[in-house]
Design an enzyme around this catalytic site. Sequence first.
Site, PDB file in Angstrom:
ATOM      1  N   ASP A  83     -77.289 -36.616  20.125  1.00 31.27           N
ATOM      2  CA  ASP A  83     -77.059 -36.466  21.571  1.00 31.27           C
ATOM      3  C   ASP A  83     -77.634 -37.654  22.343  1.00 31.27           C
ATOM      4  O   ASP A  83     -78.851 -37.829  22.382  1.00 31.27           O
ATOM      5  CB  ASP A  83     -77.747 -35.189  22.089  1.00 31.27           C
ATOM      6  CG  ASP A  83     -76.827 -33.992  22.174  1.00 31.27           C
ATOM      7  OD1 ASP A  83     -75.602 -34.177  22.052  1.00 31.27           O
ATOM      8  OD2 ASP A  83     -77.340 -32.879  22.369  1.00 31.27           O
ATOM      9  N   TYR A  87     -65.920 -37.154  14.476  1.00 29.76           N
ATOM     10  CA  TYR A  87     -65.036 -36.697  15.558  1.00 29.76           C
ATOM     11  C   TYR A  87     -64.696 -37.874  16.472  1.00 29.76           C
ATOM     12  O   TYR A  87     -63.510 -38.154  16.733  1.00 29.76           O
ATOM     13  CB  TYR A  87     -65.711 -35.565  16.355  1.00 29.76           C
ATOM     14  CG  TYR A  87     -65.004 -35.262  17.653  1.00 29.76           C
ATOM     15  CD1 TYR A  87     -63.728 -34.717  17.654  1.00 29.76           C
ATOM     16  CD2 TYR A  87     -65.612 -35.551  18.883  1.00 29.76           C
ATOM     17  CE1 TYR A  87     -63.064 -34.469  18.848  1.00 29.76           C
ATOM     18  CE2 TYR A  87     -64.953 -35.295  20.080  1.00 29.76           C
ATOM     19  CZ  TYR A  87     -63.675 -34.758  20.050  1.00 29.76           C
ATOM     20  OH  TYR A  87     -63.025 -34.527  21.232  1.00 29.76           O
ATOM     21  N   ARG A 142     -75.171 -35.151  31.655  1.00 29.62           N
ATOM     22  CA  ARG A 142     -73.760 -35.290  31.309  1.00 29.62           C
ATOM     23  C   ARG A 142     -72.916 -35.311  32.579  1.00 29.62           C
ATOM     24  O   ARG A 142     -73.331 -34.845  33.638  1.00 29.62           O
ATOM     25  CB  ARG A 142     -73.290 -34.116  30.427  1.00 29.62           C
ATOM     26  CG  ARG A 142     -73.921 -34.078  29.049  1.00 29.62           C
ATOM     27  CD  ARG A 142     -73.411 -35.209  28.169  1.00 29.62           C
ATOM     28  NE  ARG A 142     -73.979 -35.200  26.834  1.00 29.62           N
ATOM     29  CZ  ARG A 142     -75.116 -35.818  26.498  1.00 29.62           C
ATOM     30  NH1 ARG A 142     -75.811 -36.478  27.403  1.00 29.62           N
ATOM     31  NH2 ARG A 142     -75.551 -35.788  25.250  1.00 29.62           N
ATOM     32  N   ASN A 166     -67.367 -34.306  30.074  1.00 32.41           N
ATOM     33  CA  ASN A 166     -67.621 -32.898  29.739  1.00 32.41           C
ATOM     34  C   ASN A 166     -66.742 -31.965  30.572  1.00 32.41           C
ATOM     35  O   ASN A 166     -67.000 -31.767  31.755  1.00 32.41           O
ATOM     36  CB  ASN A 166     -69.098 -32.577  29.940  1.00 32.41           C
ATOM     37  CG  ASN A 166     -69.950 -33.220  28.867  1.00 32.41           C
ATOM     38  OD1 ASN A 166     -69.963 -34.436  28.737  1.00 32.41           O
ATOM     39  ND2 ASN A 166     -70.629 -32.416  28.085  1.00 32.41           N
ATOM     40  N   SER A 172     -54.268 -22.436  14.875  1.00 28.81           N
ATOM     41  CA  SER A 172     -55.459 -22.357  14.015  1.00 28.81           C
ATOM     42  C   SER A 172     -56.698 -22.080  14.852  1.00 28.81           C
ATOM     43  O   SER A 172     -57.581 -21.329  14.435  1.00 28.81           O
ATOM     44  CB  SER A 172     -55.636 -23.638  13.205  1.00 28.81           C
ATOM     45  OG  SER A 172     -55.721 -24.759  14.066  1.00 28.81           O
ATOM     46  N   SER A 221     -62.203 -30.443  17.166  1.00 27.41           N
ATOM     47  CA  SER A 221     -63.054 -31.042  18.197  1.00 27.41           C
ATOM     48  C   SER A 221     -64.515 -30.596  18.157  1.00 27.41           C
ATOM     49  O   SER A 221     -65.181 -30.580  19.181  1.00 27.41           O
ATOM     50  CB  SER A 221     -62.458 -30.748  19.580  1.00 27.41           C
ATOM     51  OG  SER A 221     -62.440 -29.358  19.779  1.00 27.41           O
ATOM     52  N   ALA A 229     -53.572 -31.548  20.470  1.00 23.36           N
ATOM     53  CA  ALA A 229     -53.909 -30.851  19.222  1.00 23.36           C
ATOM     54  C   ALA A 229     -54.926 -31.655  18.435  1.00 23.36           C
ATOM     55  O   ALA A 229     -54.682 -32.816  18.109  1.00 23.36           O
ATOM     56  CB  ALA A 229     -52.645 -30.649  18.379  1.00 23.36           C
ATOM     57  N   GLY A 286     -56.121 -22.171  18.570  1.00 25.33           N
ATOM     58  CA  GLY A 286     -55.538 -21.764  19.855  1.00 25.33           C
ATOM     59  C   GLY A 286     -55.089 -20.304  19.820  1.00 25.33           C
ATOM     60  O   GLY A 286     -55.197 -19.622  18.790  1.00 25.33           O
TER      61      GLY A 286
END
Length: 329
Positions: free
Chosen positions: A288, A141, A223, A170, A34, A77, A74, A36
Amino acid sequence: MHVLVTGGAGYVGSVVSAHLLAAGHRVTVLDDLSTGHADAVAPGAALVPGSIADRAATDVAFGRSTIDAVVHCAAKSLVAESVRAPELYWSNNVGGSLALLEAMRKHGVGRIVFSSTAATYGEPESVPILESAPARPTNPYGSSKLAVDQMLASYANAYGFSAVSLRYFNVAGALIGDGLSLGERHATETHLIPIALQVAAGTRPALSVFGTAYPTPDGTCVRDYIHIIDLADAHLRALEWTARSEQAHLVCNLGSGSGNSVLEVVEAVRRVTGSPTPTVAHPNRSGDPAVLIASNGLAQEVLGWAPTRDLEQMVLDAWNFAQQPARSA
Ligand code: UFG
């Protein structure tokens, strides 16, 4: 060992698969393609096209030959998408993972390494973030990933699973060489380094810097960046940990233990590419946190893992990947 990699046609799963194959292991990939790409499946891995939620597909994936362990990458994200359409995250990430764990029970497989995330912590009280810090995700998420971490703990307790939740910070960079070229190819790109490289390449006019008045040295978010190859290596070590641990669930951060601001990343992009890479100040992106830095002491202690590639290397490898002939996004 023979490892089933879910999401093995995606960014992390493809590099983890290649790393496992290079270490002499067998890999079967289960991916519904989907997001990938079939051409990202590492050469030498067998592809079973299908969803983790589809019993027929998992029967094929587990049934081909004995699977020793699962690396479960999977997932959906995208943080912003998860806020807009949370049902996709509860269904794919939580429902899909539950179906996968049930398929593992059915086929007698109890070892799993799971792609968890720093997003499970939410806004940290202090940095570096220890695994014992409160998990208070600020978007669906992160909540969906935390739910799977908890699911794994309960399966370890009830069914003797040996499970590792790797909380990625990250992830950046690419795997290039030995005929391989695996990197980030997201149809919707939200991550800083690939976007900054598009600006450097001239395919975007300027990088929007989301927030310039954070309580950080230069006002931009900090980050903790980690190279995809270091990340893949941690998966192999985590798989080895599951082989020597029973009825256990380990939560382990994967980060460098230090941080870089958005402007420092832009400087690295300028150095690597030689492009001026213009920026424009933008309002903060909602949700954030100012600073996210991992404590990686546990990964060092329990997995014997430490990152070896710096930000410059991540940007260089991502740049070399982006410079290659066009592929589908
Ligand atoms: N940023 C910009 N401009 C952009 C893109 C990003 O300024 O065009 C900034 C962001 O505001 C943030 C930093 O660059 O401060 C990094 O942003 P990314 O989107 O690359 O990464 P995040 O830190 O938001 O996300 C990462 C993972 C997520 C995970 C999250 C946990 O990629 O999967 O950490 O907080 F959920």
